[in-house]
Design a protein around this motif. Structure first.
Motif, PDB file in Angstrom:
ATOM      1  N   LEU A   1      27.672  49.813  -0.557  1.00 22.04           N
ATOM      2  CA  LEU A   1      27.277  50.233   0.790  1.00 22.04           C
ATOM      3  C   LEU A   1      27.970  49.368   1.850  1.00 22.04           C
ATOM      4  O   LEU A   1      28.461  49.879   2.855  1.00 22.04           O
ATOM      5  CB  LEU A   1      25.758  50.115   0.925  1.00 22.04           C
ATOM      6  CG  LEU A   1      25.103  50.744   2.165  1.00 22.04           C
ATOM      7  CD1 LEU A   1      25.323  52.238   2.196  1.00 22.04           C
ATOM      8  CD2 LEU A   1      23.619  50.424   2.196  1.00 22.04           C
ATOM      9  N   ARG A   2      28.054  48.067   1.580  1.00 19.91           N
ATOM     10  CA  ARG A   2      28.698  47.168   2.545  1.00 19.91           C
ATOM     11  C   ARG A   2      30.206  47.401   2.614  1.00 19.91           C
ATOM     12  O   ARG A   2      30.823  47.222   3.660  1.00 19.91           O
ATOM     13  CB  ARG A   2      28.433  45.707   2.172  1.00 19.91           C
ATOM     14  CG  ARG A   2      27.000  45.266   2.384  1.00 19.91           C
ATOM     15  CD  ARG A   2      26.864  43.756   2.225  1.00 19.91           C
ATOM     16  NE  ARG A   2      25.482  43.335   2.429  1.00 19.91           N
ATOM     17  CZ  ARG A   2      24.602  43.178   1.453  1.00 19.91           C
ATOM     18  NH1 ARG A   2      24.977  43.412   0.200  1.00 19.91           N
ATOM     19  NH2 ARG A   2      23.369  42.799   1.721  1.00 19.91           N
ATOM     20  N   GLN A   3      30.811  47.764   1.503  1.00 21.39           N
ATOM     21  CA  GLN A   3      32.263  47.945   1.455  1.00 21.39           C
ATOM     22  C   GLN A   3      32.725  49.234   2.116  1.00 21.39           C
ATOM     23  O   GLN A   3      33.913  49.377   2.431  1.00 21.39           O
ATOM     24  CB  GLN A   3      32.749  47.928  -0.008  1.00 21.39           C
ATOM     25  CG  GLN A   3      32.507  46.610  -0.732  1.00 21.39           C
ATOM     26  CD  GLN A   3      33.236  45.454  -0.090  1.00 21.39           C
ATOM     27  OE1 GLN A   3      34.325  45.619   0.445  1.00 21.39           O
ATOM     28  NE2 GLN A   3      32.622  44.279  -0.114  1.00 21.39           N
ATOM     29  N   ALA A   4      31.812  50.171   2.351  1.00 23.74           N
ATOM     30  CA  ALA A   4      32.202  51.450   2.953  1.00 23.74           C
ATOM     31  C   ALA A   4      32.702  51.221   4.374  1.00 23.74           C
ATOM     32  O   ALA A   4      32.150  50.439   5.134  1.00 23.74           O
ATOM     33  CB  ALA A   4      31.007  52.407   2.962  1.00 23.74           C
ATOM     34  N   GLU A   5      33.793  51.913   4.738  1.00 26.44           N
ATOM     35  CA  GLU A   5      34.393  51.745   6.065  1.00 26.44           C
ATOM     36  C   GLU A   5      33.519  52.355   7.157  1.00 26.44           C
ATOM     37  O   GLU A   5      33.462  51.847   8.272  1.00 26.44           O
ATOM     38  CB  GLU A   5      35.790  52.367   6.096  1.00 26.44           C
ATOM     39  CG  GLU A   5      36.783  51.660   5.181  1.00 26.44           C
ATOM     40  CD  GLU A   5      38.171  52.263   5.283  1.00 26.44           C
ATOM     41  OE1 GLU A   5      38.342  53.211   6.078  1.00 26.44           O
ATOM     42  OE2 GLU A   5      39.079  51.793   4.580  1.00 26.44           O
ATOM     43  N   LEU A   6      32.855  53.466   6.856  1.00 29.76           N
ATOM     44  CA  LEU A   6      32.017  54.146   7.836  1.00 29.76           C
ATOM     45  C   LEU A   6      30.541  53.891   7.520  1.00 29.76           C
ATOM     46  O   LEU A   6      30.193  53.551   6.385  1.00 29.76           O
ATOM     47  CB  LEU A   6      32.304  55.656   7.819  1.00 29.76           C
ATOM     48  CG  LEU A   6      33.734  56.065   8.184  1.00 29.76           C
ATOM     49  CD1 LEU A   6      33.920  57.562   8.006  1.00 29.76           C
ATOM     50  CD2 LEU A   6      34.069  55.652   9.613  1.00 29.76           C
ATOM     51  N   PRO A   7      29.669  54.033   8.495  1.00 29.31           N
ATOM     52  CA  PRO A   7      28.233  53.867   8.229  1.00 29.31           C
ATOM     53  C   PRO A   7      27.768  54.790   7.093  1.00 29.31           C
ATOM     54  O   PRO A   7      28.118  55.967   7.072  1.00 29.31           O
ATOM     55  CB  PRO A   7      27.581  54.239   9.560  1.00 29.31           C
ATOM     56  CG  PRO A   7      28.643  53.990  10.587  1.00 29.31           C
ATOM     57  CD  PRO A   7      29.937  54.328   9.920  1.00 29.31           C
ATOM     58  N   GLN A   8      27.018  54.230   6.172  1.00 28.16           N
ATOM     59  CA  GLN A   8      26.564  54.985   5.011  1.00 28.16           C
ATOM     60  C   GLN A   8      25.066  54.754   4.803  1.00 28.16           C
ATOM     61  O   GLN A   8      24.502  53.772   5.291  1.00 28.16           O
ATOM     62  CB  GLN A   8      27.324  54.538   3.748  1.00 28.16           C
ATOM     63  CG  GLN A   8      28.828  54.740   3.800  1.00 28.16           C
ATOM     64  CD  GLN A   8      29.223  56.201   3.672  1.00 28.16           C
ATOM     65  OE1 GLN A   8      28.445  57.011   3.170  1.00 28.16           O
ATOM     66  NE2 GLN A   8      30.414  56.543   4.137  1.00 28.16           N
TER      67      GLN A   8
ATOM     68  N   LYS B   1      27.181  47.884  15.437  1.00 29.60           N
ATOM     69  CA  LYS B   1      26.151  47.290  16.291  1.00 29.60           C
ATOM     70  C   LYS B   1      26.418  45.787  16.331  1.00 29.60           C
ATOM     71  O   LYS B   1      26.254  45.095  15.343  1.00 29.60           O
ATOM     72  CB  LYS B   1      24.753  47.579  15.737  1.00 29.60           C
ATOM     73  CG  LYS B   1      24.447  49.067  15.651  1.00 29.60           C
ATOM     74  CD  LYS B   1      23.036  49.274  15.149  1.00 29.60           C
ATOM     75  CE  LYS B   1      22.730  50.743  14.902  1.00 29.60           C
ATOM     76  NZ  LYS B   1      22.839  51.575  16.044  1.00 29.60           N
ATOM     77  N   ALA B   2      26.842  45.271  17.538  1.00 24.84           N
ATOM     78  CA  ALA B   2      27.293  43.883  17.667  1.00 24.84           C
ATOM     79  C   ALA B   2      26.197  42.891  17.282  1.00 24.84           C
ATOM     80  O   ALA B   2      26.464  41.836  16.729  1.00 24.84           O
ATOM     81  CB  ALA B   2      27.768  43.615  19.091  1.00 24.84           C
ATOM     82  N   ASP B   3      24.923  43.233  17.586  1.00 27.75           N
ATOM     83  CA  ASP B   3      23.841  42.302  17.303  1.00 27.75           C
ATOM     84  C   ASP B   3      23.333  42.412  15.868  1.00 27.75           C
ATOM     85  O   ASP B   3      22.418  41.698  15.480  1.00 27.75           O
ATOM     86  CB  ASP B   3      22.674  42.523  18.278  1.00 27.75           C
ATOM     87  CG  ASP B   3      22.127  43.944  18.191  1.00 27.75           C
ATOM     88  OD1 ASP B   3      22.835  44.812  17.641  1.00 27.75           O
ATOM     89  OD2 ASP B   3      21.007  44.166  18.663  1.00 27.75           O
ATOM     90  N   SER B   4      23.892  43.315  15.069  1.00 22.91           N
ATOM     91  CA  SER B   4      23.420  43.504  13.693  1.00 22.91           C
ATOM     92  C   SER B   4      24.600  43.610  12.733  1.00 22.91           C
ATOM     93  O   SER B   4      24.542  44.341  11.744  1.00 22.91           O
ATOM     94  CB  SER B   4      22.556  44.771  13.601  1.00 22.91           C
ATOM     95  OG  SER B   4      21.532  44.766  14.549  1.00 22.91           O
ATOM     96  N   ALA B   5      25.703  42.892  13.042  1.00 23.93           N
ATOM     97  CA  ALA B   5      26.917  43.006  12.229  1.00 23.93           C
ATOM     98  C   ALA B   5      26.620  42.615  10.782  1.00 23.93           C
ATOM     99  O   ALA B   5      25.963  41.615  10.516  1.00 23.93           O
ATOM    100  CB  ALA B   5      28.006  42.108  12.800  1.00 23.93           C
ATOM    101  N   ASP B   6      27.116  43.418   9.844  1.00 29.15           N
ATOM    102  CA  ASP B   6      27.010  43.192   8.399  1.00 29.15           C
ATOM    103  C   ASP B   6      25.579  43.307   7.871  1.00 29.15           C
ATOM    104  O   ASP B   6      25.324  42.971   6.718  1.00 29.15           O
ATOM    105  CB  ASP B   6      27.569  41.812   8.012  1.00 29.15           C
ATOM    106  CG  ASP B   6      29.045  41.687   8.337  1.00 29.15           C
ATOM    107  OD1 ASP B   6      29.746  42.703   8.189  1.00 29.15           O
ATOM    108  OD2 ASP B   6      29.483  40.603   8.731  1.00 29.15           O
TER     109      ASP B   6
END
Length: 818
Positions: free
Chosen positions: A329-336, A364-369
């Motif tokens: 899920l983290r490796q996906a380029e687009l939101p998944q 989302k800048a305040d919730s990166a990664d």
């Protein structure tokens, strides 16, 4: 033992000795050279006996030896080496130099004196010392370079080492801690028990922290307490056991967690009472947020769960699969988004099946990664579906419908013939409240406003928050005459003061209204129409406005003007004309007012009052002012280079621009760049700007006064004129608005003009009358004491080329008179 036996014993000792033994006479000649000496120096005994011992020495000992020996033997001078020994260098037969320890003793046989030297090879010893020192140096460098604090203590808790990282962490210097008990770095609760823990461990007890590490509280030199992760290792040395602790400061980590939980607080009203489990996971799957339901499921208080990996609460058989899927899920380029049915461990390790939905928060800048998870117990699947619907149809902050949810409710209405009103409500001062008190405070006001709106809605009505500080109401109408009374009541309720955190806040509200099906049948179109009506109300300083076709046309026209004006500024499609100003008594030309004109290929001639107002509304006022200033100064420079002497040119400055602290520096820099004197330029500001007693405006006025640039208040009399304010402003002129000048024959207006002139005289500034069109107006003004004037009586606004012709004629006339 007889003399013969003693001699044999001595020979055996000498020949069996591991160290080299060399005997020399008082002249330095070798008398004896033992087998060990042969091995050490590489010479045979035959090669050395009878030779000077200096053959075994490198420089400078080789050259200096005979002198040292002679001084000792003949003069009785002291020799430090006799009877004590020292570390020196020897020289082998192959020329190599090596370290050795030399001990020398003196013996006498009759009148002869001999010196016995014992040589011990230090080559291996020095290599061992160097290796040890190198290893110790590397260890010291590693300890000092470590970011974490590293501390070692002995079996009694006494600090043995304290690296640079520890100094920075605890605030102590190394010498303040080494030799002290390590409990000085602990809080009172732990320091009193530390020695007993240590003794218990030494006596065979168990220490949970050894080899594992744990989060503890530590205390700095200044007494402040901070969170720390402590890892301890045990080492056995010749001096006894040592315990080495690695201290990692968790202050920033805990602070980050606290900020995250504070940021999430605004959502508590919605999520904390839900039965669903809601959490957020960091990049390493640690819990950075979780709601009350999840805490109850884990049977843990919130502060103990934050920062712990979610895998601690997942059944061991599930962990590998869940970890793999989360990593994908983290490796996906687009939101998944993925859905997983996971066995979770509850209180007493009892297992619960939880249906989790994990989503990435990319962008989302305040919730990166981060990954957001929503978990639902399978026994409550119906509620889970309702909750999922809520997330797609409702606003997270207020609980009202979002725009999609409103459209869905409207499309599902039973009675398609029902008349509705769409009210677009804008609380347009909430942005200022956010800036002054913070977004959390503003959010509380938005929630309170939502509660007020909901409390007033009749049955069948819907409330929506599309975002920011706007609300949309969909109101069923039984009678159209009910609409305006409801809107008026809505205004009264929404503008009632808010009491939040002991602060009284009075908001400002505008409402735009459209109706279904009169204005349109598409709800999206109706919302846009109501929003347009709201903007119209705001521009006209009205509380509410009904939508009509003129509003649409006006907004379309304003957009066309805005786009055309941007294009005109970029491509220099505007022009500047000058209107002369005269001294009323002498009729002499005293200056000009620069007026901007615009003729667009598509829009035609656009009146200045229209496009200047649009420029100010869309933040183009500053760019327009700068363009006019630059154009006027460039033309003045060209005229002066041609030998002409133009009078000062006055340029109008828009309201927002005069509040810009950088304005005075821009104008002064332009004058300096073009090598023009300050008196060639004047500035005009509106009365409203002058009355705004802001620090930036006063700073600009004072800067212009210091630079020698004169400033006039334009349109004087159309606003609120305060004599007390005027006396404190560094201005040079006031300009009486043309509406007063053109109605001078009216007694009331005549009295007003007299009053304005009296005010100007009282504060010592000159007066310019605008819009003089008749000789009678001129005479009246001159009689009343007005000094300067401009208007169609003298000249209409004129192009640069016409002004240049006039200046040329004046210049020639002056030349002829000379």
């Amino acid at each position: 033992m007889d003399t013969f036996e003693l001699s044999q014993l001595q020979d055996a000792i000498v020949h069996c000795a591991v160290d080299a033994i060399i005997v020399i006479d008082q002249k330095g000649l070798i008398c004896f050279f033992s087998p060990s000496a042969e091995k050490l120096f590489g010479y045979t005994s035959a090669e050395c006996v009878g030779q000077n011992v200096r053959m075994l020495m490198p420089e400078p000992f080789h050259s200096e030896h005979d002198g040292y020996l002679a001084n000792y033997v003949t003069r009785g001078m002291s020799a430090k080496i006799i009877g004590s020994g020292r570390n020196v260098r020897g020289k082998r037969k192959d020329g190599s130099i090596f370290p050795m320890h030399l001990s020398v003793g003196e013996a006498k046989a009759g009148v002869k004196r001999y010196f016995v030297g014992i040589c011990h090879d230090l080559t291996a010893y020095e290599a061992s010392v160097k290796a040890h020192l190198s290893l110790r140096s590397m260890q010291d460098a590693l300890l000092e370079a470590a970011v974490d604090g590293i501390i070692s203590i002995d079996e009694w808790g006494t600090v043995q080492s304290f690296n640079r990282g520890a100094e920075l962490l605890f605030g102590y210097k190394k010498h303040e801690v080494i030799g002290q008990n390590v409990s000085m770095l602990m809080t009172t609760a732990h320091s009193s028990r530390h020695d007993s823990y240590l003794q218990n461990y030494k006596g065979g007890g168990k220490a949970k922290i050894i080899g594992i590490g744990r989060d503890v509280q530590a205390q700095r030199k200044d007494g402040s307490v901070f969170p720390m992760h402590l890892s301890v290792g045990e080492s056995h040395t010749e001096q006894g056991r040592l315990f080495v602790g690695v201290c990692h400061d968790l202050s920033e980590f805990k602070a980050v967690l606290q900020r995250l939980i504070s940021a999430e607080q605004r959502y508590r009203d919605i999520v904390e009472n839900q039965k669903e489990f809601i959490c957020r996971l960091s990049k390493k799957s640690r819990l950075t947020f979780l709601n009350n339901a999840f805490c109850r499921q884990l049977n843990q208080p919130l502060f103990q769960v934050l920062g712990i990996s979610i895998f601690e609460f997942i059944h061991a058989d599930e962990r590998y699969n869940v970890e793999s899927l989360l990593e994908q899920l983290r490796q996906a380029e687009l939101p998944q988004t993925i859905s997983l049915l996971i066995r979770m461990l509850g209180p007493d390790n009892n297992v619960h099946w939880v249906d989790w939905t994990f989503s990435t928060l990319v962008g989302k800048a305040d919730s990166a990664d981060e990954i957001q998870g929503v978990g639902i117990d399978i026994t409550e699947q119906i509620k889970a579906k309702n909750h999922a619907k809520f997330l797609t149809s409702y606003d997270a902050l207020t609980g009202l419908l979002n725009r999609d949810g409103l459209l869905e409710q409207f499309n599902r209405r039973q009675d398609k013939t029902q008349t509705y009103a769409v009210l677009f409500v804008d609380c347009h001062r909430f942005r200022l409240i956010n800036e002054k008190y913070g977004h959390d405070f503003g959010d509380l006001m938005l929630i309170e406003a939502a509660h007020r709106l909901q409390s007033m809605l009749p049955e069948g009505a819907f409330a929506c928050r599309p975002g920011a500080d706007d609300y949309i109401l969909l109101l069923p109408l039984e009678e159209r005459s009910d609409l305006l009374p409801f809107a008026q009541h809505l205004l009264e309720q929404c503008t009632e003061p808010y009491w939040l955190a002991n602060q009284k806040i009075s908001p400002s509200v505008c409402i735009g209204i459209s109706t279904y099906p009169d204005d349109d049948t598409d709800l999206n179109v109706l919302i846009r129409q109501a929003e347009s009506a709201m903007f119209e109300a705001k521009q006209q300083a009205l509380p509410l406005r009904m939508y009509h076709e003129d509003i649409h046309n006006a907004l379309t026209r304003q957009l066309e003007i805005e786009q055309g004006l941007r294009r005109a500024l970029e491509q220099d499609l505007l022009s500047v004309v000058l209107q002369p100003k005269y001294h009323l008594s002498t009729q002499k030309l005293v200056g000009y007012e620069a007026l901007v004109r615009w003729h667009d290929a598509e829009l035609g001639f656009v009146a200045p009052d229209i496009f200047v107002a649009v420029a100010e509304a869309v933040n183009l006022g500053k760019k327009l002012d700068c363009w006019v200033i630059k154009s006027a100064l460039q033309q003045i420079k060209l005229w002066r280079q041609a030998g002409l002497q133009p009078k000062p040119v006055a340029v109008n400055i828009t309201a927002k621009h005069f509040s810009d602290p950088a304005l005075n520096q821009y104008v002064i820099n332009k004058l300096q760049l073009m090598e023009l004197p300050a008196e060639c330029l004047q500035l005009e500001i509106t009365e409203g700007v002058a009355m705004d007693n802001s620090p930036a405006i006063l700073e600009n006025l004072n800067a212009f006064r210091s630079a020698g640039i004169k400033v006039a208040i334009d349109d004087f009399g159309t606003g609120y004129s305060s004599l007390s304010y005027l006396t404190s402003l560094p201005i040079d002129f006031i300009k009486i608005d043309k509406t007063f000048v053109q109605a001078l024959e009216n007694d009331n207006n005549l009295s007003l003009v007299k009053a304005m002139l009296a005010m100007a005289q009282a504060i010592g500034v000159a007066v310019i009358a605008e819009g003089i069109e008749t000789a009678k107006q001129q005479d009246l003004l001159a009689e009343l004491g007005c000094e300067f004037g401009q208007g169609y009586l003298y000249a209409r606004p004129t192009s640069f080329s016409d002004i240049e012709q006039q200046l040329t004629i004046v210049s020639r006339t002056d030349t002829q008179l000379q």
